[in-house]
Design an enzyme around this catalytic site. Structure first.
Site, PDB file in Angstrom:
ATOM      1  N   SER A 136       0.624  -1.174   0.019  1.00 28.82           N
ATOM      2  CA  SER A 136       0.000   0.039   0.029  1.00 28.82           C
ATOM      3  C   SER A 136       0.931   1.227   0.092  1.00 28.82           C
ATOM      4  O   SER A 136       2.143   1.269   0.403  1.00 28.82           O
ATOM      5  CB  SER A 136      -0.861  -0.013   1.183  1.00 28.82           C
ATOM      6  OG  SER A 136      -1.363   1.353   1.398  1.00 28.82           O
ATOM      7  N   TYR A 149      -1.765  -1.443  10.653  1.00 28.73           N
ATOM      8  CA  TYR A 149      -1.847  -1.506   9.338  1.00 28.73           C
ATOM      9  C   TYR A 149      -0.719  -1.165   8.586  1.00 28.73           C
ATOM     10  O   TYR A 149       0.025  -1.761   7.605  1.00 28.73           O
ATOM     11  CB  TYR A 149      -3.295  -0.973   8.747  1.00 28.73           C
ATOM     12  CG  TYR A 149      -3.539  -0.948   7.316  1.00 28.73           C
ATOM     13  CD1 TYR A 149      -3.592  -2.260   6.621  1.00 28.73           C
ATOM     14  CD2 TYR A 149      -3.085  -0.270   6.367  1.00 28.73           C
ATOM     15  CE1 TYR A 149      -3.846  -2.508   5.468  1.00 28.73           C
ATOM     16  CE2 TYR A 149      -3.366  -0.098   5.072  1.00 28.73           C
ATOM     17  CZ  TYR A 149      -3.575  -1.597   4.560  1.00 28.73           C
ATOM     18  OH  TYR A 149      -3.751  -1.672   3.179  1.00 28.73           O
TER      19      TYR A 149
HETATM   20  N1  LIG Z   1      -8.594  -0.702  -0.981  1.00 34.52           N
HETATM   21  C1  LIG Z   1      -7.619   0.075  -0.643  1.00 34.52           C
HETATM   22  O1  LIG Z   1      -7.816   1.432  -0.353  1.00 34.52           O
HETATM   23  C2  LIG Z   1      -6.426  -0.452  -0.353  1.00 34.52           C
HETATM   24  C3  LIG Z   1      -5.219   0.385  -0.606  1.00 34.52           C
HETATM   25  C4  LIG Z   1      -3.990  -0.022  -0.478  1.00 34.52           C
HETATM   26  C5  LIG Z   1      -3.628  -1.507  -0.297  1.00 34.52           C
HETATM   27  N2  LIG Z   1      -4.743  -2.343  -0.376  1.00 34.52           N
HETATM   28  C6  LIG Z   1      -4.532  -3.752  -0.107  1.00 34.52           C
HETATM   29  O2  LIG Z   1      -5.262  -4.531  -1.111  1.00 34.52           O
HETATM   30  C7  LIG Z   1      -5.388  -5.690  -0.779  1.00 34.52           C
HETATM   31  C8  LIG Z   1      -7.031  -6.060  -1.131  1.00 34.52           C
HETATM   32  O3  LIG Z   1      -7.874  -5.486  -0.219  1.00 34.52           O
HETATM   33  P1  LIG Z   1      -9.072  -4.784  -0.947  1.00 34.52           P
HETATM   34  O4  LIG Z   1      -9.034  -3.304  -0.833  1.00 34.52           O
HETATM   35  O5  LIG Z   1      -9.484  -5.407  -2.196  1.00 34.52           O
HETATM   36  O6  LIG Z   1      -9.944  -5.029   0.189  1.00 34.52           O
HETATM   37  P2  LIG Z   1     -11.329  -6.067   0.241  1.00 34.52           P
HETATM   38  O7  LIG Z   1     -12.280  -5.588  -0.951  1.00 34.52           O
HETATM   39  O8  LIG Z   1     -11.723  -5.939   1.682  1.00 34.52           O
HETATM   40  O9  LIG Z   1     -10.793  -7.454   0.066  1.00 34.52           O
HETATM   41  C9  LIG Z   1     -10.144  -8.215   0.911  1.00 34.52           C
HETATM   42  C10 LIG Z   1     -10.023  -9.574   0.424  1.00 34.52           C
HETATM   43  O10 LIG Z   1      -8.981 -10.158   1.544  1.00 34.52           O
HETATM   44  C11 LIG Z   1      -9.766 -11.516   1.914  1.00 34.52           C
HETATM   45  N3  LIG Z   1      -9.604 -11.827   3.405  1.00 34.52           N
HETATM   46  C12 LIG Z   1      -9.659 -11.079   4.257  1.00 34.52           C
HETATM   47  N4  LIG Z   1      -9.342 -11.688   5.382  1.00 34.52           N
HETATM   48  C13 LIG Z   1      -8.935 -12.933   5.056  1.00 34.52           C
HETATM   49  C14 LIG Z   1      -8.425 -13.985   5.796  1.00 34.52           C
HETATM   50  N5  LIG Z   1      -8.638 -14.077   7.047  1.00 34.52           N
HETATM   51  N6  LIG Z   1      -8.322 -15.242   4.954  1.00 34.52           N
HETATM   52  C15 LIG Z   1      -8.567 -15.153   3.560  1.00 34.52           C
HETATM   53  N7  LIG Z   1      -9.008 -14.065   2.918  1.00 34.52           N
HETATM   54  C16 LIG Z   1      -9.330 -13.162   3.481  1.00 34.52           C
HETATM   55  C17 LIG Z   1     -11.193 -11.295   1.661  1.00 34.52           C
HETATM   56  O11 LIG Z   1     -12.166 -12.476   1.457  1.00 34.52           O
HETATM   57  P3  LIG Z   1     -12.911 -12.905   2.772  1.00 34.52           P
HETATM   58  O12 LIG Z   1     -13.609 -12.008   3.698  1.00 34.52           O
HETATM   59  O13 LIG Z   1     -14.160 -13.567   1.866  1.00 34.52           O
HETATM   60  O14 LIG Z   1     -11.990 -14.036   3.489  1.00 34.52           O
HETATM   61  C18 LIG Z   1     -11.115 -10.330   0.327  1.00 34.52           C
HETATM   62  O15 LIG Z   1     -11.406 -11.151  -0.524  1.00 34.52           O
HETATM   63  C19 LIG Z   1      -5.110  -5.807   0.851  1.00 34.52           C
HETATM   64  O16 LIG Z   1      -3.904  -6.204   1.185  1.00 34.52           O
HETATM   65  C20 LIG Z   1      -4.938  -4.401   1.246  1.00 34.52           C
HETATM   66  O17 LIG Z   1      -4.303  -3.959   2.354  1.00 34.52           O
HETATM   67  C21 LIG Z   1      -6.148  -1.709  -0.377  1.00 34.52           C
END
Ligand SMILES: NC(=O)c1ccc[n+]([C@@H]2O[C@H](COP(=O)([O-])OP(=O)(O)OC[C@H]3O[C@@H](n4cnc5c(N)ncnc54)[C@H](OP(=O)(O)O)[C@@H]3O)[C@@H](O)[C@H]2O)c1
Length: 252
Positions: A136, A149
């Protein structure tokens, strides 16, 4: 001979769904992992093709080992690893539950490292492979009000840069994708109600396109979008105390 697949963790929502779609469009066989099996099955039905669904809680001890063993039992080996599953928690460190913050470290850091270690032998044997670890822009500075985080993502960035360097010449691409605020379920899961972050969120498809382009080119660090590149770079000249004040002043 085990068949190669692209393993996407966190494929039930947000960036993971987009990774699955774009990798499927490239003709890659997929293994999709998250806890919500129903969502993964729906995505599999939508994508068609060679898609394997595995429901697992990747914050549990040895989750990575069980996952790779399950894939091996299905005659699959990971030739591209998209280490994407992760979550954040908004709030002051002392006020957030300790167990959830430790769970975050287990998912964002421990299992990510475990999976990298477990997929490397087969990639080395094949003389090729690719690993995209999702960090991130939070990785570039301390994050008051999201302390664990930000620290977890700083780990992912440092670890991935080192791995990228170690594997130069091995035929294995290693990239750290550092998105800025992106429209996914991340905000809702973290409990953030920040109007600032809400306003500046970008689309997930562009983030993933940049991530895959960067991985193909074996770029060590990929920061999608000019404003995000700028905020990541400003850390080089801005005193750390000033950065802490700025990040700490953003309402989460
Ligand atoms: N969105 C942003 O603003 C942003 C910015 C920078 C970085 N990121 C990073 O991008 C990545 C993806 O996040 P996202 O934004 O796409 O968020 P999201 O929409 O909340 O998706 C998160 C994914 O991780 C899975 N997950 C969460 N806990 C889990 C567990 N214990 N075991 C297995 N799977 C798990 C969730 O699936 P289940 O709940 O079905 O398990 C979901 O598929 C993360 O690493 C996040 O830190 C996001």
């Amino acid at each position: 001979m085990a068949r190669p697949v692209t393993l996407v963790t966190g494929a039930s929502a947000g960036l993971g769904v987009e990774f699955a779609k774009q990798c499927a469009a490239r003709g890659e066989a997929l293994a999709l992992v998250a806890r919500r099996r129903d969502r993964l099955e729906a995505l599999k039905a939508e994508l068609g093709g060679d898609v394997h669904v595995l429901a697992a809680d990747l914050s549990k001890a040895d989750a990575g080992a069980s996952l790779v063993a399950e894939l091996a039992a299905e005659g699959l080996r990971v030739d591209t690893l998209i280490n994407n599953a992760g979550f954040g928690l908004a709030g002051k460190f002392g006020a957030l539950p300790l167990d959830r913050q430790l769970e975050m470290i287990d998912l964002n850091v421990r299992t990510l490292v475990e999976l990298c270690h477990l997929v490397l032998p087969a990639m080395r044997a094949a003389g090729k492979g690719a690993i995209c670890n999702v960090a991130s822009t939070a990785a570039f500075q301390a994050g008051p009000n999201m302390a664990v985080y930000y620290a977890s993502k700083a780990f992912v960035l440092s670890f991935t840069e080192a791995l990228h360097h170690e594997l130069k010449g091995a035929g294995i691409h290693v990239s750290c994708l550092c998105p800025g605020p992106t429209a996914t379920e991340f905000g809702a899961v973290s409990g953030s109600k920040s109007p600032t972050l809400e306003r500046i969120k970008g689309p997930a498809d562009a983030v993933v396109r940049a991530g895959l382009r960067g991985l193909d080119a074996n770029k060590a660090i990929v920061i999608p979008g000019a404003p995000n590149k700028f905020t990541a770079q400003i850390n080089r000249i801005m005193p750390r105390a000033a950065m802490r004040r700025i990040v700490g002043s953003i309402k989460v």
